[in-house]
Structure formats: C-alpha cells, structure tokens
Design a protein around this motif. Structure first.
Motif, PDB file in Angstrom:
ATOM      1  N   PRO A   1    -101.076 -39.030 -55.329  1.00 50.16           N
ATOM      2  CA  PRO A   1    -101.150 -38.137 -56.497  1.00 50.16           C
ATOM      3  C   PRO A   1     -99.894 -38.211 -57.376  1.00 50.16           C
ATOM      4  O   PRO A   1     -98.815 -38.571 -56.897  1.00 50.16           O
ATOM      5  CB  PRO A   1    -101.304 -36.746 -55.886  1.00 50.16           C
ATOM      6  N   ARG A   2    -100.085 -37.835 -58.653  1.00 42.53           N
ATOM      7  CA  ARG A   2     -98.969 -37.950 -59.607  1.00 42.53           C
ATOM      8  C   ARG A   2     -97.787 -37.064 -59.207  1.00 42.53           C
ATOM      9  O   ARG A   2     -96.634 -37.446 -59.348  1.00 42.53           O
ATOM     10  CB  ARG A   2     -99.459 -37.583 -61.010  1.00 42.53           C
ATOM     11  N   TRP A   3     -98.070 -35.836 -58.692  1.00 45.37           N
ATOM     12  CA  TRP A   3     -96.959 -34.920 -58.367  1.00 45.37           C
ATOM     13  C   TRP A   3     -96.058 -35.507 -57.282  1.00 45.37           C
ATOM     14  O   TRP A   3     -94.853 -35.260 -57.261  1.00 45.37           O
ATOM     15  CB  TRP A   3     -97.481 -33.532 -57.984  1.00 45.37           C
ATOM     16  N   VAL A   4     -96.654 -36.314 -56.375  1.00 41.86           N
ATOM     17  CA  VAL A   4     -95.852 -36.933 -55.308  1.00 41.86           C
ATOM     18  C   VAL A   4     -94.941 -38.012 -55.911  1.00 41.86           C
ATOM     19  O   VAL A   4     -93.756 -38.101 -55.578  1.00 41.86           O
ATOM     20  CB  VAL A   4     -96.768 -37.533 -54.215  1.00 41.86           C
ATOM     21  N   LYS A   5     -95.512 -38.813 -56.832  1.00 42.79           N
ATOM     22  CA  LYS A   5     -94.720 -39.880 -57.468  1.00 42.79           C
ATOM     23  C   LYS A   5     -93.562 -39.292 -58.276  1.00 42.79           C
ATOM     24  O   LYS A   5     -92.423 -39.740 -58.162  1.00 42.79           O
ATOM     25  CB  LYS A   5     -95.612 -40.720 -58.388  1.00 42.79           C
TER      26      LYS A   5
ATOM     27  N   PRO B   1    -100.575 -28.181 -53.236  1.00 45.94           N
ATOM     28  CA  PRO B   1    -101.067 -29.183 -54.190  1.00 45.94           C
ATOM     29  C   PRO B   1    -101.912 -30.243 -53.489  1.00 45.94           C
ATOM     30  O   PRO B   1    -101.566 -30.685 -52.391  1.00 45.94           O
ATOM     31  CB  PRO B   1     -99.785 -29.783 -54.778  1.00 45.94           C
ATOM     32  N   PRO B   2    -103.027 -30.642 -54.114  1.00 45.94           N
ATOM     33  CA  PRO B   2    -103.932 -31.590 -53.451  1.00 45.94           C
ATOM     34  C   PRO B   2    -103.314 -32.979 -53.325  1.00 45.94           C
ATOM     35  O   PRO B   2    -102.369 -33.324 -54.032  1.00 45.94           O
ATOM     36  CB  PRO B   2    -105.153 -31.617 -54.365  1.00 45.94           C
ATOM     37  N   GLY B   3    -103.859 -33.750 -52.434  1.00 47.80           N
ATOM     38  CA  GLY B   3    -103.395 -35.127 -52.246  1.00 47.80           C
ATOM     39  C   GLY B   3    -103.252 -35.443 -50.773  1.00 47.80           C
ATOM     40  O   GLY B   3    -102.448 -34.824 -50.079  1.00 47.80           O
ATOM     41  N   MET B   4    -104.099 -36.387 -50.318  1.00 43.73           N
ATOM     42  CA  MET B   4    -104.038 -36.784 -48.908  1.00 43.73           C
ATOM     43  C   MET B   4    -103.258 -38.083 -48.759  1.00 43.73           C
ATOM     44  O   MET B   4    -103.280 -38.940 -49.653  1.00 43.73           O
ATOM     45  CB  MET B   4    -105.448 -36.993 -48.360  1.00 43.73           C
ATOM     46  N   THR B   5    -102.622 -38.221 -47.636  1.00 42.21           N
ATOM     47  CA  THR B   5    -101.942 -39.483 -47.341  1.00 42.21           C
ATOM     48  C   THR B   5    -103.026 -40.500 -46.937  1.00 42.21           C
ATOM     49  O   THR B   5    -104.171 -40.122 -46.657  1.00 42.21           O
ATOM     50  CB  THR B   5    -100.954 -39.312 -46.176  1.00 42.21           C
TER      51      THR B   5
END
Lengths: 57, 168
Positions: A11-15, B155-159
């Motif tokens: 996801p963009r927030w992680v980047k 916040p969404p987002g899976m590894t």
C-alpha cells in the motif's frame, strides 16, 4: 481449484512511511556524526569531566 | 491459534494499559528532563535527574517490555497475526526500536543521576546530558504515538505472507 488472486502490492502509506523513516534515520546518523557522537564516561562525568576538575573552574 | 473472547479482552486491556501508561511515563520523564535542563535551582536539578533515573528504571523499562509482550500475545492470539498486516508489523518495529534505544540510553540516565548526586554540581556536564535526554524523550514520545494511531485506524494492507496465508 482456482488460482489465488494476485498480490495487490504494497500500500501507498507503507511506501511513504518507509521513505520518511529512511530519510529520518539518515538525518539522525548525519547529526550523530556531525556532533562527534556521544561522549559518555560512566565512571566519571557525562561530558568527560570529573567532579574535582569541574569544581576548580 | 486464536484466544477465547474473555482471554482476548483481558490481553487487550493489559496491552492498552501498558502502552498508554508508557506514553504517560515518558511524558512525565520529558517534563523532568526539561526541568533539569532549564531550572536554575540546584535542588530542583538534582531532584529531576534522580527522579528520571527511578522513573526510567522502574516504570518506563517495565512498561516498555509489558507493552511489547502483551502486543505479541495480542497479535499471535488473534486473527491479525504478527506478520500478516503492515500496521501490526509497523507497530512491532517501532516498539522494538524504541525499547532498544531506551535500553541503550539507560547508561546516560544513570550517569546523569549519579552526577547530579555529587557534592559539586557541574552544570556544563549535566546540560550536555540534559539536552540528549530531552531530545530522546521527545523523539520517544513522538515515535510511540504512531502505534496508538495505527491501532485505532488500522490502515489496510496485507503483507505478501499474509496474502498467501489468507488465500491458502
């Protein structure tokens, strides 16, 4: 059996957070090196002085 | 492996108490660090650094490990897992980094306390330590606010690992 759906990617927030954390870590490293690191002497004074030395100033 | 609802609630309460308590303890530590750095009263400076040593040793370190441990129990004992979601991974990384930095800085905190207890107070030396302690306490407080925000917003987002596990 059907194939699992493809991974949607990071996801963009992680980047964005990763880049921000990297820049921050780099800044901290630069600041520590620019400041000459910490000069801690646990047996004596914090800045490398002893109490008797500082008492004569 | 998921925990029973009652046990999960208990673990969640323990995690929230230790994490929020840690934030409060660091805020108190920061207030003392600022007082130690800015006060012109020798007794106030001595008291501040001695209190900071006690708070760090007995409250902050304890709560940091309690927060880490209860967080690990929460993640492995619920459907969130430890490495499945980025927000859980980010919380874990930040808490581990903050705990390591805290343990590294314990020597500086102890030295400042010992030095402030000396018969002659050397302002220059204490000032050098005080600046570092204010910076680290402020940084720690900011870093540990992020896990609180992540826990609430999730916040969404899976590894990639989590995605594989979910679709296995």
């Amino acid at each position: 059996m059907a194939d699992p759906p493809p991974y949607p990617g990071t996801p963009r927030w992680v980047k964005v957070s990763g880049v921000a954390a990297g820049i921050l870590a780099l800044l901290v490293v630069i600041l520590i090196h620019a400041g000459g690191g910490h000069n801690l002497q646990s047996g004596g004074g914090i800045g490398g002085h002893t109490t008797s030395e500082s008492g004569h100033r | 492996m998921t925990m029973a609802p009652g046990l999960r609630k208990f673990a969640l309460v323990a995690h929230v108490i230790s994490s929020v308590g840690l934030l409060g303890a660091i805020a108190g530590f920061l207030a003392l660090a600022v007082a130690g750095l800015t006060s012109h009263n020798d007794q106030m400076v001595r008291a501040a650094y001695l209190a900071m040593d006690l708070i760090a040793r007995f409250v902050i370190v304890t709560l940091a490990f309690a927060s880490l441990l209860t967080g690990l129990i929460q993640s492995v004992g619920t459907r969130w897992g430890l490495f499945r979601h980025y927000w859980v991974l980010a919380k874990l990384s930040l808490t581990v980094i903050a705990t390591i930095v805290l343990l590294v800085k314990m020597e500086l905190i102890g030295s400042a306390a010992r030095f402030s207890a000396e018969a002659t107070l050397c302002r220059a030396d204490l000032r050098a330590a005080g600046i570092q302690l204010v910076i680290h306490a402020s940084g720690g407080l900011l870093v540990l606010l992020v896990p609180v925000v992540l826990s609430i917003y999730k916040p969404p987002g899976m590894t990639r690992y989590g995605w594989r596990k979910q679709h296995a």
